[in-house]
Design a protein around this motif. Structure first.
Motif, PDB file in Angstrom:
ATOM      1  N   GLY A  15       0.748  -1.314   0.017  1.00 54.14           N
ATOM      2  CA  GLY A  15       0.278   0.034   0.183  1.00 54.14           C
ATOM      3  C   GLY A  15       0.789   1.231   0.081  1.00 54.14           C
ATOM      4  O   GLY A  15       0.395   2.235   0.069  1.00 54.14           O
ATOM      5  N   GLN A  16       2.116   1.253  -0.070  1.00 49.17           N
ATOM      6  CA  GLN A  16       2.873   2.110  -0.068  1.00 49.17           C
ATOM      7  C   GLN A  16       3.957   1.964  -1.386  1.00 49.17           C
ATOM      8  O   GLN A  16       4.401   0.959  -1.607  1.00 49.17           O
ATOM      9  CB  GLN A  16       4.034   2.548   1.110  1.00 49.17           C
ATOM     10  N   ASN A  17       4.368   3.410  -1.924  1.00 49.87           N
ATOM     11  CA  ASN A  17       5.281   3.010  -2.849  1.00 49.87           C
ATOM     12  C   ASN A  17       5.994   4.569  -2.911  1.00 49.87           C
ATOM     13  O   ASN A  17       5.565   5.463  -2.542  1.00 49.87           O
ATOM     14  CB  ASN A  17       4.830   2.721  -4.170  1.00 49.87           C
ATOM     15  N   ILE A  64      13.567   7.903   2.234  1.00 46.34           N
ATOM     16  CA  ILE A  64      14.795   7.245   2.507  1.00 46.34           C
ATOM     17  C   ILE A  64      14.676   5.710   3.209  1.00 46.34           C
ATOM     18  O   ILE A  64      14.987   4.779   2.685  1.00 46.34           O
ATOM     19  CB  ILE A  64      15.899   7.840   3.358  1.00 46.34           C
ATOM     20  N   ALA A  65      13.656   5.954   4.069  1.00 43.46           N
ATOM     21  CA  ALA A  65      13.292   4.828   4.938  1.00 43.46           C
ATOM     22  C   ALA A  65      12.522   3.705   4.003  1.00 43.46           C
ATOM     23  O   ALA A  65      12.983   2.430   3.782  1.00 43.46           O
ATOM     24  CB  ALA A  65      12.423   4.930   6.052  1.00 43.46           C
ATOM     25  N   LEU A  66      11.654   4.082   2.983  1.00 41.32           N
ATOM     26  CA  LEU A  66      10.932   3.360   2.225  1.00 41.32           C
ATOM     27  C   LEU A  66      11.962   2.741   1.140  1.00 41.32           C
ATOM     28  O   LEU A  66      11.723   1.373   0.961  1.00 41.32           O
ATOM     29  CB  LEU A  66       9.875   3.968   1.450  1.00 41.32           C
ATOM     30  N   TYR A  67      12.657   3.412   0.622  1.00 46.07           N
ATOM     31  CA  TYR A  67      13.557   3.020  -0.302  1.00 46.07           C
ATOM     32  C   TYR A  67      14.446   1.939   0.194  1.00 46.07           C
ATOM     33  O   TYR A  67      14.710   0.858  -0.256  1.00 46.07           O
ATOM     34  CB  TYR A  67      14.527   3.983  -1.005  1.00 46.07           C
ATOM     35  N   ARG A  68      15.153   2.189   1.376  1.00 49.28           N
ATOM     36  CA  ARG A  68      15.914   1.193   1.926  1.00 49.28           C
ATOM     37  C   ARG A  68      15.169  -0.166   2.360  1.00 49.28           C
ATOM     38  O   ARG A  68      15.814  -1.379   2.236  1.00 49.28           O
ATOM     39  CB  ARG A  68      16.804   1.731   3.343  1.00 49.28           C
ATOM     40  N   PHE A  69      14.078  -0.098   3.067  1.00 49.34           N
ATOM     41  CA  PHE A  69      13.136  -0.993   3.400  1.00 49.34           C
ATOM     42  C   PHE A  69      12.830  -2.061   2.361  1.00 49.34           C
ATOM     43  O   PHE A  69      12.971  -3.405   2.258  1.00 49.34           O
ATOM     44  CB  PHE A  69      11.974  -0.636   4.116  1.00 49.34           C
TER      45      PHE A  69
END
Length: 97
Positions: free
Chosen positions: A10-12, A70-75
């Motif tokens: 649900g996130q991108n 940044i957190a979403l990218y790394r996750f």
């Protein structure tokens, strides 16, 4: 939400970047209005004594939006082994299976 769920479902990156732009655009528009309508030149506008609460809130939202990107990218790359831009499995993750 990202870490609580343990999933980027649900996130991108598109949503994260649009959220960041949604913080940036009104901030720049506010600066333009202050300059054009009230004659607040650059030294006055960047002085923290001029609208300190508004500047603090804008800076905090901007910072947290960048942290979220940044957190979403790394996750997505490290935990889920997905390409953050396409949500497809990374090549090395597909080979490992």
């Amino acid at each position: 939400m990202l870490y609580r769920r343990g999933s980027s479902k649900g996130q991108n990156m598109g949503i994260a970047i649009c959220k960041w732009l949604g913080t940036l655009a009104p901030s720049l528009m506010g600066a333009l209005v202050m300059y054009r309508e009230y004659g607040a030149n650059w030294p006055i506008f960047v002085d923290f004594k001029f609208m300190p609460l508004m500047k603090f809130l804008i800076e905090c939202c901007f910072l947290f939006d960048v942290i979220y990107i940044i957190a979403l990218y790394r996750f997505m790359k490290s935990k889920e082994h997905l390409n953050p831009w396409t949500r497809k499995p990374l090549p090395e993750a597909a080979e490992a299976e």
